[in-house]
Scaffold this motif. Structure first.
Motif, mmCIF file in Angstrom:
data_model
loop_
_atom_site.group_PDB
_atom_site.id
_atom_site.type_symbol
_atom_site.label_atom_id
_atom_site.label_comp_id
_atom_site.label_asym_id
_atom_site.label_seq_id
_atom_site.Cartn_x
_atom_site.Cartn_y
_atom_site.Cartn_z
ATOM 1 N N ALA A 163 0.800 -1.223 0.000
ATOM 2 C CA ALA A 163 0.000 0.000 0.000
ATOM 3 C C ALA A 163 0.836 1.277 0.000
ATOM 4 C CB ALA A 163 -0.928 0.008 1.215
ATOM 5 N N ILE A 164 2.150 1.185 0.185
ATOM 6 C CA ILE A 164 2.951 2.392 0.362
ATOM 7 C C ILE A 164 2.959 3.243 -0.900
ATOM 8 C CG2 ILE A 164 4.412 1.257 2.066
ATOM 9 C CD1 ILE A 164 6.626 1.124 -0.020
ATOM 10 N N GLY A 165 3.165 4.548 -0.703
ATOM 11 C CA GLY A 165 3.224 5.459 -1.839
ATOM 12 C C GLY A 165 2.710 6.837 -1.486
ATOM 13 N N ALA A 166 2.780 7.742 -2.451
ATOM 14 C CA ALA A 166 2.372 9.130 -2.251
ATOM 15 C C ALA A 166 0.924 9.201 -1.756
ATOM 16 C CB ALA A 166 2.529 9.902 -3.547
ATOM 17 N N ASP A 167 0.694 10.074 -0.796
ATOM 18 C CA ASP A 167 -0.625 10.205 -0.173
ATOM 19 C C ASP A 167 -1.101 11.644 -0.327
ATOM 20 O OD1 ASP A 167 -2.905 9.817 1.289
ATOM 21 O OD2 ASP A 167 -1.915 8.866 2.991
ATOM 22 N N THR A 168 -1.378 12.029 -1.564
ATOM 23 C CA THR A 168 -1.756 13.409 -1.857
ATOM 24 C C THR A 168 -3.099 13.789 -1.236
ATOM 25 O OG1 THR A 168 -2.694 12.662 -3.973
ATOM 26 C CG2 THR A 168 -0.441 13.500 -4.006
ATOM 27 N N GLY A 175 -3.744 22.083 6.533
ATOM 28 C CA GLY A 175 -3.554 23.516 6.306
ATOM 29 C C GLY A 175 -2.240 24.016 6.853
ATOM 30 N N ALA A 176 -1.711 23.363 7.896
ATOM 31 C CA ALA A 176 -0.426 23.740 8.482
ATOM 32 C C ALA A 176 0.115 22.578 9.302
ATOM 33 C CB ALA A 176 -0.576 24.977 9.366
ATOM 34 N N PHE A 177 1.441 22.407 9.261
ATOM 35 C CA PHE A 177 2.108 21.400 10.084
ATOM 36 C C PHE A 177 3.173 22.084 10.916
ATOM 37 C CE2 PHE A 177 5.685 18.259 10.515
ATOM 38 C CZ PHE A 177 5.058 17.466 11.474
ATOM 39 N N GLY A 345 10.735 19.274 7.160
ATOM 40 C CA GLY A 345 11.427 19.711 5.951
ATOM 41 C C GLY A 345 10.961 18.963 4.721
ATOM 42 N N ILE A 346 10.636 17.686 4.879
ATOM 43 C CA ILE A 346 10.134 16.897 3.753
ATOM 44 C C ILE A 346 8.747 17.385 3.336
ATOM 45 C CG2 ILE A 346 9.512 14.584 2.969
ATOM 46 C CD1 ILE A 346 12.522 15.008 3.458
ATOM 47 N N LEU A 347 7.892 17.670 4.308
ATOM 48 C CA LEU A 347 6.525 18.081 4.001
ATOM 49 C C LEU A 347 6.441 19.516 3.500
ATOM 50 C CD1 LEU A 347 4.426 16.573 6.945
ATOM 51 C CD2 LEU A 347 5.025 15.544 4.751
ATOM 52 N N ALA A 348 7.505 20.301 3.680
ATOM 53 C CA ALA A 348 7.459 21.727 3.361
ATOM 54 C C ALA A 348 7.133 22.007 1.901
ATOM 55 C CB ALA A 348 8.781 22.383 3.740
ATOM 56 N N SER A 349 7.443 21.054 1.022
ATOM 57 C CA SER A 349 7.155 21.270 -0.399
ATOM 58 C C SER A 349 5.681 21.068 -0.719
ATOM 59 C CB SER A 349 7.986 20.304 -1.249
ATOM 60 O OG SER A 349 7.651 18.948 -0.944
ATOM 61 N N ALA A 350 4.936 20.474 0.230
ATOM 62 C CA ALA A 350 3.531 20.140 -0.042
ATOM 63 C C ALA A 350 2.542 20.936 0.800
ATOM 64 C CB ALA A 350 3.295 18.646 0.179
ATOM 65 N N VAL A 351 2.933 21.313 2.028
ATOM 66 C CA VAL A 351 2.022 22.027 2.930
ATOM 67 C C VAL A 351 2.799 23.110 3.662
ATOM 68 C CG1 VAL A 351 0.555 20.004 3.263
ATOM 69 C CG2 VAL A 351 2.410 20.461 4.860
#
Length: 394
Positions: A163-168, A175-177, A345-351
């Protein structure tokens, strides 16, 4: 909470922690997270990449405010790196409930899996998979030191690797992390024990393979040897020199030797380089200089040198408006960069993403000596509660 989590995965010999992805200590820490979520009446959820979520409110409503960190460790790491952020997240929720806060947005607490990359060599696997930065194909090829594949380790622990993979869809709900983390340095002071992150230095991991020739240590003349240990040792010293000259960081912290015998000249040495710098140009130049020097020394020693980049994260500038909002809410908290990588830092490109740091008086991290004062940790909980109240309750 801190007392309950403290013994999990702790080594009696070193006093450090060995909570590695999908091992028994990791399972115990995950059970603790689930228990904390259910104890507070939160909706517990395990996502497709093995990350744990605890929800207050309807996740499908969107614009959720998320906080949390990770529970795994580096080999013999300290108690605070990761767990402080998770424990503080639950404590901040308790504080907001005690204040009688009324939430206008969904709130979630998350434990990202395998942030340190101690077992499979790639940091932030849980968040990288979620953000689509690490492909399922690449993840399936990862192996630990014993040759165990990542999907096999997941399956043995009771999870479905298919099941692993991108979870858009999940990322689209956020809205914020905001991630709270112990400071990994000595910038903050007793007067200002909580800070806000400005950016993460670009960083990566490179594997150097030094191919020599196995032979007998007691019978092989010096001039007849092709000893990769010499090339490796020279490369370690070169890395320190080039990084110091460039104002960057370069560390060989992991090495594997074959055949690894006391009376044998090695046939192969693998050394893993961790390098970081304030900008990407400097980082690439330093790594290239280290590689070039290794190749040149290898030619002198009769050793072949191969370089493989195993992971890389470019410079991360945290969301400006969110960063400034946090700093203002905390009364002008100091804003500082960090050389350490994080799930944020990883999530910063998405949220929109931000980080809070809690003072570490010694500056020591990734070690059993890692420490934060109780008073500073409580200030961190209060600061996180203030931030979450500002973001999710108004």
């Amino acid at each position: 909470m801190w007392a309950e989590l403290l013994p999990v995965g702790r080594s009696a010999s070193s006093g450090g922690y060995r909570r590695f992805a999908w091992n028994s200590a990791d399972a115990e820490a995950r059970a603790w997270f689930r228990e904390q979520a259910l104890k507070r009446g939160l909706t517990y959820e395990l996502d497709r990449n093995g990350n744990q979520w605890a929800w207050l409110g309807d996740p499908a409503a969107g614009d959720a405010v998320v906080t949390g960190s990770h529970l795994d460790s580096v080999p013999d790491g300290g108690a605070f790196d990761g767990p402080l952020g998770v424990v503080s997240s639950f404590a901040a929720l308790d504080e907001l409930r005690a204040r009688g806060a009324e939430f206008t947005k969904p709130l979630a607490i998350v434990n990202f899996g395998d942030e340190e990359g101690a077992r499979f060599g790639v940091a932030c696997i849980g968040s990288r998979l979620t953000a689509g930065v690490l492909s399922p194909k690449a993840a399936f090829e990862l192996r630990d030191a014993d040759g165990v594949r990542l999907p096999d380790a997941m399956e043995k622990a009771g999870y479905d690797p298919a099941a692993i993979g991108a979870d858009t869809e999940r990322l689209g709900r956020i809205g914020a992390f905001v991630e709270l983390h112990v400071e990994q340095g000595r910038y903050l002071t007793a007067e200002q024990p909580v800070g806000v992150a400005s950016a993460i230095w670009p960083h990566g991991r490179w594997r150097f393979d030094f191919h020599g020739e196995a032979n007998h240590a007691g019978t092989t003349w010096i001039e007849d040897r092709r000893d990769p240990m010499l090339t490796f040792a020279d490369t370690v010293l070169t890395a320190r020199q080039r990084a110091q000259l460039a104002g960057s960081l370069a560390t060989f912290g992991k090495v594997a030797v074959e055949p690894n015998g006391t009376n044998a000249i090695a046939s192969l040495i693998r050394g893993w380089l961790d390098s970081r710098a304030a900008d990407e140009e400097t980082l690439h130049r330093v790594v290239e200089e280290i590689h070039a020097a290794a190749v040149a020394r290898g030619e002198q020693d009769g050793v072949k040198v191969e370089l493989t980049r195993e992971s890389y994260t470019p410079v991360v500038d945290f969301d400006g408006p969110l960063r400034d909002r946090l700093a203002a809410r905390l009364g002008g908290a100091p804003v500082l960069p960090t050389g350490a990588g994080h799930d944020a830092g990883i999530l910063a490109s998405a949220v929109p993403t931000a980080m809070l740091f809690v003072r570490n008086p010694s500056g020591v991290s990734h070690s059993p000596a890692e420490h934060a004062e109780l008073a500073d940790c409580l200030r961190g909980v209060e600061a996180l509660a203030d931030v979450l109240e500002d973001l999710a309750c108004r």
